[in-house]
Design an enzyme around this catalytic site. Structure first.
Site, PDB file in Angstrom:
ATOM      1  CG  HIS A 163      43.680  41.813  42.349  1.00  0.00           C
ATOM      2  ND1 HIS A 163      44.813  40.941  42.921  1.00  0.00           N
ATOM      3  CD2 HIS A 163      44.652  43.003  42.157  1.00  0.00           C
ATOM      4  CE1 HIS A 163      45.703  41.637  43.092  1.00  0.00           C
ATOM      5  NE2 HIS A 163      45.698  42.884  42.594  1.00  0.00           N
TER       6      HIS A 163
ATOM      7  CG  ASP B 248      45.124  46.109  44.587  1.00  0.00           C
ATOM      8  OD1 ASP B 248      44.070  45.995  44.074  1.00  0.00           O
ATOM      9  OD2 ASP B 248      45.928  45.308  45.148  1.00  0.00           O
ATOM     10  CD  GLU B 249      49.343  44.230  43.317  1.00  0.00           C
ATOM     11  OE1 GLU B 249      50.342  44.062  44.223  1.00  0.00           O
ATOM     12  OE2 GLU B 249      48.536  43.322  43.594  1.00  0.00           O
ATOM     13  CB  VAL B 250      45.321  48.077  36.781  1.00  0.00           C
ATOM     14  CG1 VAL B 250      45.099  48.264  35.292  1.00  0.00           C
ATOM     15  CG2 VAL B 250      44.268  48.149  37.747  1.00  0.00           C
TER      16      VAL B 250
END
Length: 624
Positions: free
Chosen positions: A308, A371-373
């Protein structure tokens, strides 16, 4: 009820000419309490003296807690007696402690007077006279700084009475500013405008002991996908104060934009903001933080990493898959971008960002995202592949998790450096790193708080809790308030549809989610991710659903949403009264005709409603 001393006939004689000349001021209906419900009645000479306004009726009729939101957790005594208040003669009296924090308390006092002023639709027709009122604040003389932390006691006791000289006395006792501020919020809710007699009235005899069940009661706002003005953020903080929410989680940057001014790295906002008018300066941040503090709200920043990130990081050679296409191969939404953990100078940039955030926000907890790597993003970089092979690592999932652990360890070291070794608690989102076996290897439960964003029934939640981690709940199936819109990268609806009603927010029990580990739950946050929301639609996405969350977190009610619906309808009017464009819940007719709209309303007092529902279900089955 305080009377003017005039008979009903004379009252009507005085009001009639006014009605004839100003239809805007016409009051045709009043209310009477019958069998625990406020029933609408047409005003006449015969019933005028007994009829009361809807806010007054709802304060006492059928409920031991009146219209207070969120409902108090301790003992409540609320006598059905009102006093007219002369708003020109309201005095605030503080004990010795408060002199040291005079500016903070003065701001809280001014805001409280604004709450009263918002209740009055037209000062030109406001009835004169009434009781003088004294608001007395009592807190210990400990000289402690007014900063909200995880250990702050937010409880208060509120007592209202009338002394021998005819003064209404409101006494608030608390252990600190934040508890006393909560008491002021409740006091404001016990003051109403009676549109029949055109008076500001206060509950004359009341006693409330109150404290929150959960210490973390928050809202998250993403200001990267779309920019929000400081004015709109303040409006959100005001709404939070009205319902005693205490944490504003500011997801201030993301891959889409970097709107935060970092003095040592000005290129971040210059390259990363949507425009130079859409940047949060040091002055803006200070203004938001202080505005929140006056309202009992900590403002906690998040710098989400290592994924992100994107805009603002151009020309640094510190990222992987920056704006890569096709984006679905490297991230969950465009534009893609992740930090490159193998670049040592990248951690210097992180340190400068952390230093800015710690210096400006002064939060007692810090959110590092996580998050969301995407391992495919890192695996697309030859630089990263070469570095990993030099360490003797492979290029499998476990190896990339090791790379992620390397990043988290080094980034945390920079956090601790700017935080002067205070061991500030760190929040991370649930992710691959919080799953077995990686959570045991890389995340210390004594240091990390995990924010849950999976579903409430996800078995991974229990696995986190049983390891001793404190958690904050943001299960997307109940607390993602941006759900229910159209798709924006495809057709159909967005990924977390359908729209989540306030009822589901209200009934989202943290005890049920945590089970035997409920004592590890700090609280919860409702979230707005801003792909399809900006400041023009912000209010009706948060409110009144955030109010439903507030009562769940403050009171943890045993009863479900039906028991709260009538109060929430009136509370929604309070939100609008204070400048929030809260979404309508029902036709206004339902507000004015209590208990007439629910399809099974009779079931609360008998069996007829349940029978009607059964009939409807049978008819539906037969038609199918």
């Amino acid at each position: 009820m305080k009377r003017s001393g005039l008979g009903a006939t004379l009252l009507l004689a005085l009001v009639a000419p006014l009605m004839a000349h100003s239809s805007d001021n016409l009051v045709v209906y009043g209310y009477q309490c019958r069998k625990g419900l406020c029933q609408k009645v047409e005003l006449s000479e015969q019933n005028f003296a007994e009829a009361i306004s809807l806010p007054v009726c709802r304060l006492f009729c059928g409920s031991s807690i009146g219209t207070v939101w969120p409902k108090p957790t301790g003992a409540v005594r609320l006598d059905s007696l009102m006093r007219q208040v002369d708003i020109s003669f309201i005095d605030f009296n503080f004990n010795g402690t408060i002199v040291r924090k005079e500016k903070l308390w003065k701001a809280a006092e001014n805001r409280w007077m604004d709450l009263l002023d918002a209740k009055i639709p037209d000062r030109k027709i406001l009835a004169r006279g009434g009781y003088r009122m004294s608001v007395n604040i009592n807190t210990p003389d400990d000289g402690a700084p007014a900063k909200l932390t995880l250990d702050t006691d937010e409880s208060y006791v509120l007592d209202i009475d009338t002394d021998e000289s005819g003064h209404v006395l409101a006494n608030i006792t608390a252990n600190n500013f934040f508890g006393a501020r909560n008491g002021l919020e409740t006091l404001a809710q016990l003051i109403v405008y009676d549109d029949i007699r055109r008076e500001v009235q206060v509950a004359a005899n009341a006693s409330i002991s109150d404290a929150p069940v959960y210490k973390w009661r928050g809202l998250l706002l993403d200001t990267s996908r779309n920019y929000y003005s400081v004015k709109s953020i303040k409006r959100t903080l005001e709404g939070m104060a009205l319902v005693k929410l205490n944490t504003f989680h500011w997801h201030i940057t993301d891959s889409h934009s970097f709107p935060l001014e970092v003095s040592k790295r000005p290129e971040l906002h210059k390259l990363g903001a949507y425009s130079q008018r859409q940047v949060y300066s040091r002055r803006d941040v200070a203004e938001v933080v202080e505005y929140g503090r006056v309202r009992g709200v900590r403002v906690m920043p998040e710098f989400d990493a290592p994924a992100h990130v994107g805009e603002g990081w151009q020309h640094k050679n510190m990222t992987a898959c920056f704006n890569a296409q096709p984006w679905k191969d490297f991230c969950v939404e465009p534009p893609c971008g992740q930090l490159d953990p193998t670049v040592e100078d990248m951690y210097n940039v992180l340190e400068d960002i952390y230093e800015t955030m710690f210096g400006q926000f002064d939060a007692d907890v810090f959110h590092m995202g996580g998050d969301e790597v995407s391992t495919s993003c890192w695996n697309s970089s030859r630089t990263i592949q070469t570095w990993m092979k030099q360490q003797g690592w492979g290029l499998e999932t476990a190896d990339f998790m090791r790379l992620w652990g390397h990043f988290q360890t080094n980034a945390l070291g920079r956090v601790d450096k700017v935080a002067n070794g205070t061991n500030t608690p760190i929040i991370l989102w649930t992710s691959g790193l919080t799953e077995e076996p990686f959570i045991d290897e890389y995340l210390n439960p004594e240091r990390y708080i995990i924010q849950i964003w999976t579903t409430g029934a996800d078995p991974k939640v229990k696995k986190i809790l049983e390891r001793g981690y404190k958690v904050i709940v943001s299960n997307y199936d109940a607390l993602y308030l941006d759900c229910g819109g159209a798709g924006w990268v495809t057709d159909g609806n967005n990924w977390c549809s359908p729209y989540i009603g306030w009822q589901k927010v209200y009934d989202n029990s943290l005890r049920s989610i945590a089970g035997d580990y409920e004592h590890h739950v700090l609280g919860a946050e409702g979230a707005i991710w801003s792909e399809q929301i900006d400041e023009h639609t912000l209010d009706n996405r948060f409110w009144p659903r955030a109010s439903a969350l507030a009562e769940r977190l403050w009171s943890d009610p045993v009863q479900g949403w039906r028991s709260a619906e009538a109060r929430l309808l009136l509370h929604r009017e309070r939100l609008v009264e204070n400048g929030l464009a809260a979404e309508a819940m029902q036709p206004q007719w339902c507000l004015q005709n209590e208990h007439e709209c629910p399809i099974d309303a009779c079931s609360l007092g008998g069996g007829g409603g349940r029978l009607w529902v059964i009939v409807l279900l049978l008819l539906t089955a037969l038609s199918a």
